[in-house]
Design an enzyme around this catalytic site. Structure first.
Site, short mmCIF file in Angstrom:
data_model
loop_
_atom_site.label_atom_id
_atom_site.label_comp_id
_atom_site.label_asym_id
_atom_site.label_seq_id
_atom_site.Cartn_x
_atom_site.Cartn_y
_atom_site.Cartn_z
CG ASP A 1 0.99 9.86 -4.18
OD1 ASP A 1 0.86 9.32 -3.95
OD2 ASP A 1 0.66 10.75 -4.99
CE LYS B 1 -6.02 7.35 -0.94
NZ LYS B 1 -7.53 7.97 -0.95
N1 C6P Z 1 -6.93 10.67 -2.95
C1 C6P Z 1 -9.11 10.33 -3.90
O1 C6P Z 1 -10.45 10.23 -3.50
P1 C6P Z 1 -3.81 10.73 2.52
O2 C6P Z 1 -5.42 11.70 2.35
O3 C6P Z 1 -3.05 11.02 2.65
O4 C6P Z 1 -4.69 9.38 2.77
O5 C6P Z 1 -4.26 10.28 1.01
C2 C6P Z 1 -3.77 11.51 -0.20
C3 C6P Z 1 -3.71 11.38 -1.53
C4 C6P Z 1 -2.60 10.67 -2.48
N2 C6P Z 1 -2.31 10.92 -3.74
C5 C6P Z 1 -2.89 10.18 -4.11
C6 C6P Z 1 -2.78 9.81 -6.10
C7 C6P Z 1 -4.88 9.92 -3.83
O6 C6P Z 1 -5.72 9.60 -4.59
C8 C6P Z 1 -4.09 10.58 -2.52
C9 C6P Z 1 -6.00 10.38 -1.93
C10 C6P Z 1 -8.33 10.41 -2.22
O7 C6P Z 1 -8.52 10.24 -4.64
C11 C6P Z 1 -9.26 11.72 -1.24
S1 C6P Z 1 -8.68 12.74 -2.39
#
Ligand code: C6P
Length: 419
Positions: free
Chosen positions: A209, A235
């Site tokens: 991830d 991000k």
């Molecule tokens: N973390 C945070 O504030 P998505 O929502 O699919 O773009 O990403 C999910 C996700 C998966 N793995 C990690 C390590 C992440 O940090 C995140 C998203 C954000 O920490 C929103 S919860």
């Protein structure tokens, strides 16, 4: 200003880069925005916004369908973005880059299309206690469906994985290892290349991830050697609604589609269908075309700024924040304290609930995240319901960390007065 960091060249470059981000001129409650929440979502530079606008104004059409000029232009731009992303992450071919809606969808795709097909009762899936729910809950469902079991890699009190446990954790019948590259709570940078090699030695596959890694450090999937790598556009200066799953070609070929419908087929008969080639097999329906094009622009932007510079700048910010926060009475910091961490710091201020802290900081225009950060099992292990988290990116300045500290002091005063 007390403790203020002397200016350096990294700082000057960041000051210049800020000009690219119109949102950073926003006033919040009468004070200039201090955006320290890029781990939740980053801001987008004018270059990326312009790329989206240009696409909508001049090239908008569906992809891989129309035999008209606009359709060809849209398809060319969509595929060029795939090519840019492929080279940005060191993918061996652009066909191994699948556009998804984000990290969450990318991981779910692997769970449904790979793990549900190839894992079986008795197999073991290794996870870590620091996983975001997006890399934990889907594996729980895989375990329910296949009968495989979950095993968690032990974590040391400093928030790093206990690598001395490698031989105990990675042994048959482990078939899958799924872990975060950089923790969104602890900032821990996991040794993914070493873990991948050890997992492969026992015949297990590895999913990483990379949601918190790709925006901040140079990632080369070929050098890491993993099987799947997932990340999100929003991000890394790109838009929401677009993400990437990179997969090893031979595995993607063996996998069945995750979702079905238009575009992902080769031929449809009344009673059965055959699948399109990769990556289209995994991109059913109309994809997020303008978003993919903008992600390509984000990759160009990050490359122009320089990933080496971004890594160094983020590292300096995190080190400075660590120094300032740890020299303060009554602040608990979570994750490695030796500076070997990503561009974020989770912490708690004694006697102040993180939600109250975030609310009070917001009154000063400072945006931090507070909560469990979609990592409830980790919060339990840390023994807290929530933390505050400040996260940094290429447009942040050392002064903003000073402002965060001043905000924390004010919050302490306000709450002491209220008691
Ligand atoms: N973390 C945070 O504030 P998505 O929502 O699919 O773009 O990403 C999910 C996700 C998966 N793995 C990690 C390590 C992440 O940090 C995140 C998203 C954000 O920490 C929103 S919860």
């Amino acid at each position: 200003m007390k403790n203020a960091m002397p200016k350096n060249s990294t700082q000057t470059k960041a000051e210049k880069l800020r000009e690219d981000f119109p949102i950073l001129k926003t006033m919040v409650r009468g004070t200039p925005l201090v955006y320290l929440d890029s781990a939740a979502t980053s801001q987008r530079p004018s270059q990326v916004l312009a790329a989206y606008c240009l696409f909508c104004q001049s090239h908008n059409a569906n992809v891989h369908r129309g035999i008209h000029s606009l359709g060809e232009q849209a398809t060319d731009r969509y595929e060029a973005a795939r090519e840019r992303v492929a080279s940005f992450i060191g993918a061996p071919s652009k066909h191994t880059v699948i556009f998804t809606r984000g990290t969450t969808e990318s991981i779910n795709l692997v769970c449904y299309s790979y793990a549900n097909k190839f894992l079986k009762r008795g197999d073991i899936i290794v996870l870590t206690p620091m996983e975001h729910h997006a890399n934990l809950v889907p594996w729980q469902l895989v375990a329910n469906i296949t009968g495989a079991k979950l095993r968690y890699w032990p974590m040391k009190p400093d928030g790093t994985l206990d690598m001395s446990a490698t031989n105990d954790i990675l042994k048959p019948p482990v078939k899958m290892v799924a872990l975060t590259h950089i923790s969104n709570v602890l900032g821990t940078i996991n040794p993914v290349t070493e873990i991948t090699a050890a997992a492969h030695a026992i015949g297990a596959k590895v999913l990483i991830d990379g949601a918190q890694a790709v925006p901040h450090i140079s990632v080369n999937v070929s050098e890491i050697g993993c099987d799947f790598y997932a990340f999100s556009g929003h991000k890394m200066c790109g838009p929401t609604g677009i993400g990437v799953l990179w997969g090893r070609e031979e595995l993607l070929e063996e996998m069945d589609p995750f979702m079905t419908g238009g575009e992902m087929i080769q031929e449809v008969f009344l009673d059965h269908s055959t699948w399109n080639e990769i990556p289209y097999k995994f991109e059913p329906g109309t994809p997020p075309i303008g978003e993919a094009v903008s992600l390509g622009a984000a990759v160009n932007y990050l490359s122009d700024v320089g990933m080496d510079w971004i890594e160094k700048h983020d590292h300096k910010l995190a080190a400075y924040a660590l120094e300032r926060l740890s020299s303060e009475e009554g602040i608990e910091i979570y994750g490695p304290l030796n500076g070997e961490r990503g561009a974020l710091i989770s912490f708690n201020v004694e006697g102040i609930h993180p939600h109250d802290l975030a609310t009070l900081l917001d009154r000063d225009g400072i945006a931090v995240r507070a909560g469990h950060h979609c990592a409830q099992p980790l919060m339990r292990q840390l023994g807290v319901p929530a933390t505050a988290r400040a996260s940094f990116y290429l447009y942040n300045l050392h002064e903003e960390i000073d402002q965060l500290m001043e905000g924390i002091h004010r919050a302490k005063e306000v709450l002491a007065y209220a008691r």
